[in-house]
Design a protein around this motif. Structure first.
Motif, PDB file in Angstrom:
ATOM      1  N   LEU A  77       0.823  -1.208   0.000  1.00 27.67           N
ATOM      2  CA  LEU A  77       0.000   0.000   0.000  1.00 27.67           C
ATOM      3  C   LEU A  77       0.860   1.263   0.000  1.00 27.67           C
ATOM      4  N   LYS A  78       1.933   1.236   0.758  1.00 31.90           N
ATOM      5  CA  LYS A  78       2.835   2.391   0.771  1.00 31.90           C
ATOM      6  C   LYS A  78       3.549   2.533  -0.567  1.00 31.90           C
ATOM      7  N   ALA A  79       3.840   1.410  -1.217  1.00 32.39           N
ATOM      8  CA  ALA A  79       4.479   1.467  -2.537  1.00 32.39           C
ATOM      9  C   ALA A  79       3.531   2.057  -3.579  1.00 32.39           C
ATOM     10  N   PHE A  80       2.249   1.747  -3.468  1.00 35.75           N
ATOM     11  CA  PHE A  80       1.269   2.368  -4.364  1.00 35.75           C
ATOM     12  C   PHE A  80       1.191   3.869  -4.099  1.00 35.75           C
ATOM     13  N   ARG A  81       1.132   4.236  -2.829  1.00 33.98           N
ATOM     14  CA  ARG A  81       0.984   5.650  -2.483  1.00 33.98           C
ATOM     15  C   ARG A  81       2.176   6.472  -2.963  1.00 33.98           C
ATOM     16  N   SER A  82       3.366   5.912  -2.879  1.00 34.74           N
ATOM     17  CA  SER A  82       4.580   6.628  -3.295  1.00 34.74           C
ATOM     18  C   SER A  82       4.877   6.464  -4.785  1.00 34.74           C
ATOM     19  N   HIS A  83       4.065   5.642  -5.478  1.00 36.18           N
ATOM     20  CA  HIS A  83       4.238   5.351  -6.903  1.00 36.18           C
ATOM     21  C   HIS A  83       5.485   4.520  -7.165  1.00 36.18           C
ATOM     22  N   ASP A  84       6.017   3.866  -6.142  1.00 36.11           N
ATOM     23  CA  ASP A  84       7.157   2.977  -6.345  1.00 36.11           C
ATOM     24  C   ASP A  84       6.730   1.697  -7.063  1.00 36.11           C
ATOM     25  N   ARG A  85       5.495   1.264  -6.822  1.00 34.45           N
ATOM     26  CA  ARG A  85       4.987   0.080  -7.524  1.00 34.45           C
ATOM     27  C   ARG A  85       4.214   0.556  -8.734  1.00 34.45           C
ATOM     28  N   ALA A  86       4.682   0.182  -9.924  1.00 35.81           N
ATOM     29  CA  ALA A  86       4.148   0.770 -11.150  1.00 35.81           C
ATOM     30  C   ALA A  86       3.671  -0.261 -12.159  1.00 35.81           C
ATOM     31  N   ASP A  87       3.334  -1.484 -11.709  1.00 34.41           N
ATOM     32  CA  ASP A  87       2.755  -2.430 -12.639  1.00 34.41           C
ATOM     33  C   ASP A  87       1.386  -1.902 -13.079  1.00 34.41           C
ATOM     34  N   PRO A  88       0.919  -2.285 -14.268  1.00 36.70           N
ATOM     35  CA  PRO A  88      -0.310  -1.684 -14.814  1.00 36.70           C
ATOM     36  C   PRO A  88      -1.480  -1.678 -13.850  1.00 36.70           C
ATOM     37  N   GLU A  89      -1.748  -2.805 -13.172  1.00 31.58           N
ATOM     38  CA  GLU A  89      -2.865  -2.841 -12.235  1.00 31.58           C
ATOM     39  C   GLU A  89      -2.636  -1.884 -11.073  1.00 31.58           C
ATOM     40  N   GLY A  90      -1.356  -1.665 -10.752  1.00 35.32           N
ATOM     41  CA  GLY A  90      -1.038  -0.758  -9.655  1.00 35.32           C
ATOM     42  C   GLY A  90      -1.354   0.683  -9.986  1.00 35.32           C
ATOM     43  N   TYR A  91      -0.794   1.184 -11.083  1.00 36.82           N
ATOM     44  CA  TYR A  91      -0.996   2.608 -11.345  1.00 36.82           C
ATOM     45  C   TYR A  91      -2.395   2.911 -11.872  1.00 36.82           C
ATOM     46  N   GLU A  92      -3.029   1.953 -12.538  1.00 37.19           N
ATOM     47  CA  GLU A  92      -4.370   2.214 -13.058  1.00 37.19           C
ATOM     48  C   GLU A  92      -5.409   2.335 -11.953  1.00 37.19           C
ATOM     49  N   TYR A  93      -5.261   1.540 -10.923  1.00 33.92           N
ATOM     50  CA  TYR A  93      -6.285   1.503  -9.880  1.00 33.92           C
ATOM     51  C   TYR A  93      -5.812   2.084  -8.546  1.00 33.92           C
ATOM     52  N   MET A  94      -4.597   1.757  -8.147  1.00 26.71           N
ATOM     53  CA  MET A  94      -4.208   2.003  -6.766  1.00 26.71           C
ATOM     54  C   MET A  94      -3.489   3.326  -6.523  1.00 26.71           C
TER      55      MET A  94
END
Length: 217
Positions: A77-94
């Motif tokens: 969740l913190k990786a999504f918030r910081s945009h460190d996790r950038a797989d398609p499902e991550g940046y499109e939704y999270m």
């Protein structure tokens, strides 16, 4: 006429107050920018749309979160918030959903989903595929550089600490994520997995994913 306007204004004012009251009801709020909204409410009012009320999603486009280690969920969740996790499902939704969440809310969401019952077993693929996947998971592939998945994810793929639970996860989701980890740098927190995932052939990935989806409860 003045009385009519007065009554109309009064009714309009009461309706406005009622609507405001409903919007400010923290027990039903979907306001991701309000740090006062409890994590459980966000889980049941927002996350439910993709991941299910108890973290067991219907669509393989969205991972099961139920019974995942809380530490792993908090890291993601913190990786999504910081945009460190950038797989398609991550940046499109999270990315957007997690942008304004507080640390306390992120931790609360992690603990909420970690406490939910594990997803059930769902058979996918042939028995031969699942048996081969089980062998790869438990023993790795000698000579290929692919270690036993169980060394990090647990004998029953139950997960531990920052290593996710894989048991009962959607096979199609696992297959896609193995490709993401193997072929891209979109999940930097999973860099430790890259050599292992890279050593897997597409067939290996599918067989392991089929086996893991069949591990439930």
């Amino acid at each position: 006429m003045r009385d009519i306007f007065t009554r109309t204004a009064t009714v309009a004012g009461l309706l406005a107050l009622g609507l405001l009251g409903a919007c400010s009801d923290l027990s039903r709020s979907r306001n991701l920018a309000d740090p006062r909204v409890p994590a459980q409410v966000l889980a049941q009012q927002v996350c439910v749309n993709c991941h299910g009320i108890d973290g067991r999603s219907i669509s393989p486009n969205f991972p099961n979160l139920a019974a995942q280690p809380a530490e792993y969920l908090a890291v993601q969740l913190k990786a999504f918030r910081s945009h460190d996790r950038a797989d398609p499902e991550g940046y499109e939704y999270m990315w957007g959903l997690s942008r304004s969440l507080s640390d306390a809310q992120l931790q609360g969401l992690a603990e909420y989903f970690a406490a939910q019952p594990a997803p059930p077993a769902v058979l996918q693929g042939s028995e031969a595929s699942r048996e081969r996947g089980a062998k790869l998971f438990r023993e790795g592939a000698p000579g290929s550089g692919q270690p036993a998945c169980a060394a990090c994810h647990g004998e029953r793929a139950q997960g531990q600490a920052t290593f996710p639970r894989l048991a009962g996860q959607h096979g199609d989701y696992l297959y896609r994520q193995l490709h993401v980890i193997s072929e891209t740098d979109q999940r930097p927190a999973s860099a430790i997995m890259k050599p292992a995932a890279h050593a897997l052939s597409p067939k290996d990935m599918r067989d392991v994913a089929n086996y893991l989806q069949a591990l439930g409860g």
